[in-house]
Design an enzyme around this catalytic site. Structure first.
Site, short mmCIF file in Angstrom:
data_model
loop_
_atom_site.label_atom_id
_atom_site.label_comp_id
_atom_site.label_asym_id
_atom_site.label_seq_id
_atom_site.Cartn_x
_atom_site.Cartn_y
_atom_site.Cartn_z
N ASN A 108 0.82 -1.20 0.00
CA ASN A 108 0.00 0.00 0.00
C ASN A 108 0.86 1.25 0.00
OD1 ASN A 108 -2.13 -1.78 0.20
ND2 ASN A 108 -2.35 -1.55 2.40
N VAL A 109 0.29 2.34 -0.52
CA VAL A 109 1.01 3.61 -0.58
C VAL A 109 0.34 4.66 0.31
CG1 VAL A 109 1.90 3.14 -2.89
CG2 VAL A 109 -0.28 4.36 -2.65
N ASP A 110 -0.56 4.22 1.20
CA ASP A 110 -1.38 5.16 1.97
C ASP A 110 -0.75 5.63 3.29
OD1 ASP A 110 -1.86 2.95 3.76
OD2 ASP A 110 -3.55 2.34 2.51
N HIS A 125 5.90 -0.51 -2.75
CA HIS A 125 5.38 0.20 -3.91
C HIS A 125 5.47 1.72 -3.75
CE1 HIS A 125 2.86 -3.54 -5.17
NE2 HIS A 125 4.14 -3.67 -5.45
N CYS A 183 8.90 20.80 -10.98
CA CYS A 183 9.93 20.91 -9.94
C CYS A 183 10.27 22.39 -9.73
CB CYS A 183 11.18 20.14 -10.37
SG CYS A 183 12.56 20.28 -9.21
N SER A 225 -4.48 -10.19 -2.43
CA SER A 225 -4.82 -11.33 -3.26
C SER A 225 -3.59 -11.93 -3.92
CB SER A 225 -5.84 -10.93 -4.33
OG SER A 225 -5.36 -9.83 -5.08
N ASN A 249 -7.59 -13.06 4.00
CA ASN A 249 -8.10 -12.31 2.85
C ASN A 249 -9.50 -12.81 2.55
OD1 ASN A 249 -7.24 -10.23 0.87
ND2 ASN A 249 -7.76 -11.81 -0.63
#
Length: 279
Positions: A108-110, A125, A183, A225, A249
């Site tokens: 997860n990226v949260d 990730h 940037c 999954s 899961n």
């Protein structure tokens, strides 16, 4: 074994806890652990469909697609930023504090594991908290980039100017006129510090995940999954060592046949129950 009723769930969780007792546990988590925090998964029950996921090739080569990504990504990031850790995240942080969990490898990226209090977190990730310049390598806090976006595009803060698509994504009436942030150091192209489709997980992150797994004597997969190859590769390493493998899961995974226990239930229910039994 999988779960079909509450009594069986309790028995299965108890069996998993017995296999995990006195073990140093590594966690591999996916989107399913964050659904109870209001962040949709991409697969399984309640998932949102992604018919056209952003690839790194499209992001780099298509200015219109990149503009569309930043409009939707900006509003989606606000949902990430407002989400709170749920009982599953908190249970893992408490198990780490107790010395039972050695660390969390998350797809997860949260950032919710860190916000819950976990300290040893490998975000394979990447993370939505950071934005990178692809030219000079400068790293920016996502909050600063959000300020830049809203200064350049003040209309984006007006809710009626943005509609939600049926799949939960953000669908603006038009992206024409949207100014993509650049940037502030060199004017180069910015990209969130996340792994896009078509990109590889950075080797240093994957090696760190492998190291964490080697230092552990059990593995729990929670809310994944295992469609992504990096996750399957880590589970394969656990299988080769024949350490206890527990999969939590709601839907079947690619590695169920390797698991010592599979628990077809929500992580917000199962992980606190395991935490209580292992404390």
């Amino acid at each position: 074994m999988s779960v079909s009723n509450p009594a069986e769930l309790s028995a299965t969780v108890a069996h998993a806890a017995e296999l995990l007792r006195e073990k140093r546990i590594a966690l591999l988590t996916g989107a399913g652990i964050s659904t109870d925090s209001g962040i949709p998964a991409y697969r399984g029950e309640g998932a949102r469909t992604r018919s056209d996921p952003m690839t790194i090739q499209t992001y780099l080569g298509d200015e219109a697609a990149r503009r569309r990504y930043w409009v939707g990504g900006h509003l989606g990031w606000r949902a990430f930023a407002s989400a709170e850790p749920n009982a599953g995240h908190i249970a893992l942080a408490q198990l780490e504090a107790a010395g039972t969990v050695s660390g969390v490898i998350t797809q997860n990226v949260d950032g919710l594991h860190l916000r819950a209090g976990s300290s040893h977190v490998i975000e394979v990730h990447g993370t939505m908290r950071r934005v990178l310049c692809l030219r000079c390598g400068q790293v920016f806090d996502r909050r600063d980039v959000a300020v830049q976006i809203e200064e350049l595009n003040p209309w984006i803060t007006v809710p009626e100017n943005v509609a939600l698509a049926p799949d939960g994504d953000v669908l603006p009436e038009s992206t024409e006129g949207f100014i993509v942030p650049a940037c502030t150091v060199c004017g180069g192209m910015l990209k969130p510090d996340v792994v896009f489709f078509g990109e590889y997980v950075p080797q240093d992150r994957f090696r760190a995940a492998e190291s964490l797994l080697r230092s552990s004597s059990a593995l729990i997969v929670a809310g994944s999954s295992l469609v992504v190859n990096s996750g399957v590769r880590l589970v394969e390493r656990a299988r080769r060592r024949n350490i206890p493998l527990i999969i939590v899961n709601r839907e079947p995974t690619r590695a169920d046949a390797w698991a010592h226990v599979t628990i077809a239930a929500g992580t917000s229910d199962v992980l606190p129950a395991l935490q209580e039994l292992l404390s």
